[in-house]
Design an enzyme around this catalytic site. Structure first.
Site, PDB file in Angstrom:
ATOM      1  N   LYS A  27      39.696   4.957   3.919  1.00  0.00           N
ATOM      2  CA  LYS A  27      40.721   4.941   2.866  1.00  0.00           C
ATOM      3  C   LYS A  27      42.108   5.027   3.507  1.00  0.00           C
ATOM      4  CE  LYS A  27      37.876   7.238  -0.644  1.00  0.00           C
ATOM      5  NZ  LYS A  27      37.811   6.188  -1.675  1.00  0.00           N
ATOM      6  N   GLU A  80      34.735  14.917  -9.414  1.00  0.00           N
ATOM      7  CA  GLU A  80      34.277  13.699 -10.094  1.00  0.00           C
ATOM      8  C   GLU A  80      33.990  14.053 -11.532  1.00  0.00           C
ATOM      9  OE1 GLU A  80      30.922  12.171  -7.979  1.00  0.00           O
ATOM     10  OE2 GLU A  80      32.124  11.712  -6.207  1.00  0.00           O
ATOM     11  N   LYS A 106      30.547  17.692  -9.696  1.00  0.00           N
ATOM     12  CA  LYS A 106      30.280  16.612 -10.662  1.00  0.00           C
ATOM     13  C   LYS A 106      30.634  17.129 -12.042  1.00  0.00           C
ATOM     14  CE  LYS A 106      27.890  13.738  -8.007  1.00  0.00           C
ATOM     15  NZ  LYS A 106      28.407  12.394  -7.781  1.00  0.00           N
ATOM     16  N   HIS A 144      32.376  13.947   3.858  1.00  0.00           N
ATOM     17  CA  HIS A 144      33.757  13.560   3.505  1.00  0.00           C
ATOM     18  C   HIS A 144      34.744  14.720   3.678  1.00  0.00           C
ATOM     19  CE1 HIS A 144      31.642  10.185   2.056  1.00  0.00           C
ATOM     20  NE2 HIS A 144      31.408  10.606   0.838  1.00  0.00           N
TER      21      HIS A 144
END
Ligand SMILES: NC(=O)c1ccc[n+]([C@@H]2O[C@H](COP(=O)([O-])OP(=O)(O)OC[C@H]3O[C@@H](n4cnc5c(N)ncnc54)[C@H](OP(=O)(O)O)[C@@H]3O)[C@@H](O)[C@H]2O)c1
Length: 511
Positions: A202, A236, A361, A260
């Site tokens: 990214k 998320e 999540k 990550h």
């Protein structure tokens, strides 16, 4: 070695050498949704080498033309932009499909013949880059079979460069990661192995190094004297979708934190590397990972970690199911869908600076942000004034969906009174550079073709990252483990997550 940041200022990238990219798992979701659209975008930008061919390899027997149609649908659905017809024509002429059953040795010999033929047609010795878009349980088998079929050449005496890209998940714990490393290294040399962590592709993550080392004003402040603490949040709002069975065996720590978050953290905290070559950068990242204080006692795990699982709730005013009602998830599952941890780096630069990470999540929104919170100035001058608070300066590096950097500073609002109020200075990628950021896979595929491993994870980095989190994951599996808290979908995780910071008077940033 090319400078990994070449091209950032618009200069022409050195072209990668002629390459045949062989994708194992060519009919799978990853290939159709991410890899092929990324390649087409590279074609559209004229970044691909010449000649360049793609050979799809997986179980089914499919004629080339049918495979081309299959990937065209994937491109139409998933590419970040429309691909021009002319570009598609040129690209698709160089796409082939070859049936390879991963456990069938003869298929690899036939693959070799096919690749040799393609090389002859293209008039040269193309490098072979294998992309294992498959379950990691096949990594060892495919590598071994490639090796047996004479499709792996040594870096010293080979006629061409042969390398392999492997996908996450890389191991389930330290032992399995070590085993995977050994399996791959029995066929490939370490410098031929490219372990992908798409976060490193990214733009905003790559920019961490430029931001830190190309700006004289921040580096002197980048240490325990000026920084109070750091927060890294990867949130998320989606649940687990169709990945229930996989996720239930994995959990959010293995899925997001081990790879990550620790990768981003190590870039954020590294010492200046000698240069931007792959090993110089990765040597420094490993030092950070080695310096992260290990969890050695159950008590330490209990005070420094929180885990949670979502129950039903609302996301964007829509009712959503709880985790244990999701497809593929065990009704009595204790898999964490939220985790928050307090880490410390025991080195000179970072002594005593807590690093709080959280990921989950079904949180209220999708956002990934690194926040660096600076120490407050002395309160002497402002303590008797009526003001909203001399706030901490916060440098926020936004990775997604917004891409940019903001700096919160205190400022005097207009008017007769002396007050201090926080205001935010912002840099936004889209506005500043006027071009959309490429997908992470575009940059990573191109780098792998060029043999530049800077943005890929080395064997020792992977093992250090597991070494940090293994004790937590193991302790969570014991019967004395700390509770698995619940949180309603659409909230910022279990309320107990605030306790990680509360005792020191800190709180999670509102995102
Ligand atoms: N999907 C993503 O966005 C994503 C992101 C990050 C990481 N990953 C990881 O990448 C890997 C692949 O994921 P995926 O979602 O693409 O999986 P997938 O949709 O299930 O695709 C699997 C691929 O492997 C092939 N295959 C399976 N067994 C085979 C065998 N014995 N011989 C030959 N071919 C075989 C399948 O071929 P057939 O179609 O012919 O059966 C298919 O092409 C997984 O480890 C996943 O965790 C995926």
């Amino acid at each position: 070695m090319d400078n990994p940041f070449a091209g950032a200022s618009g200069e022409r990238l050195a072209r990668a050498p002629a390459t045949a990219l062989v994708i194992f798992g060519a009919t799978g979701d990853l290939t159709l949704r991410k890899l092929i659209p990324a390649l087409c975008n590279l074609a559209q930008d004229d970044y691909l080498p010449t000649p360049f061919v793609v050979v799809g390899a997986s179980r089914r027997e499919i004629p080339d033309e049918q495979y081309r149609q299959m990937i065209l649908e994937g491109i139409r659905e998933h590419s970040r932009r429309k691909i021009e017809d002319k570009i598609w024509q040129e690209f698709s002429e160089n796409v082939f499909y070859h049936q390879v059953r991963f456990d069938n040795q003869n298929d690899y010999h036939l693959l070799k013949e096919r690749l040799d033929n393609i090389c002859r047609q293209k008039g040269g010795n193309l490098n072979f880059l294998y992309y294992l878009a498959t379950s990691p349980s096949y990594f060892g088998l495919i590598s071994e079979n490639l090796h047996q079929a004479g499709l792996v050449e040594s870096t010293k005496h080979g006629l061409r460069r042969t390398s392999v890209i492997v996908e996450k998940p890389f191991g389930h714990d330290l032992d399995s990661a070590k085993r995977l490393n050994l399996e791959l290294k029995s066929s490939f040399e370490e410098k031929q192995i490219f372990r992908i962590d798409h976060y490193l592709g990214k733009e905003t993550v790559q920019n961490i190094l430029v931001f830190r080392f190309a700006n004289g004003i921040f580096e002197p402040l980048w240490n325990y004297r000026y920084i109070d603490h750091i927060q890294i949040s990867v949130a998320e709002n989606v649940g687990i979708g169709r990945r229930g069975e996989y996720f239930d065996k994995t959990g959010i720590v293995r899925d997001i934190a081990q790879n990550h978050i620790l990768q981003v953290l190590s870039l954020l905290c590294i010492e200046p590397p000698v240069s931007f070559t792959a090993d110089s950068v990765r040597d420094e990242k490993v030092k950070v990972l080695k310096s992260i204080r290990r969890f050695t006692t159950p008590q330490q795990i209990e005070t420094c970690t929180i885990r949670g699982q979502y129950i039903k709730g609302y996301i964007n005013n829509q009712a959503v199911r709880g985790y244990t009602e999701e497809d593929g998830v065990a009704k009595n599952s204790t898999t964490e869908t939220f985790a928050a941890l307090r880490l410390e780096i025991d080195n000179w630069r970072w002594a005593g600076v807590p690093i709080y990470i959280r990921t989950g999540k079904r949180l209220p929104k999708r956002i990934t942000e690194i926040s660096v919170l600076f120490k407050r100035p002395p309160d002497i001058l402002f303590k008797n004034l009526s003001y909203r608070g001399v706030d901490q300066n916060v440098l926020a590096i936004q990775i997604q969906p917004r891409e940019g950097i903001s700096l919160k500073i205190c400022s005097k609002p207009p008017g007769p009174r002396l007050r201090a109020e926080p205001v935010v200075m912002e840099f936004n990628y889209g506005h500043s550079f006027g071009v959309p950021s490429p997908e992470a896979y575009e940059r990573l595929l191109l780098d792998a073709m060029k043999g530049d491993a800077t943005l890929f994870t080395r064997d020792d980095e992977i093992e250090e990252a597991w070494d940090i989190l293994d004790p937590v994951l193991h302790h969570w599996e014991t019967k004395d483990s700390p509770p698995l808290y619940t949180y309603e979908a659409g909230t910022w995780g279990p309320k107990e997550a605030a306790n990680l910071l509360k005792s020191s008077g800190r709180r999670w940033r509102r995102l």
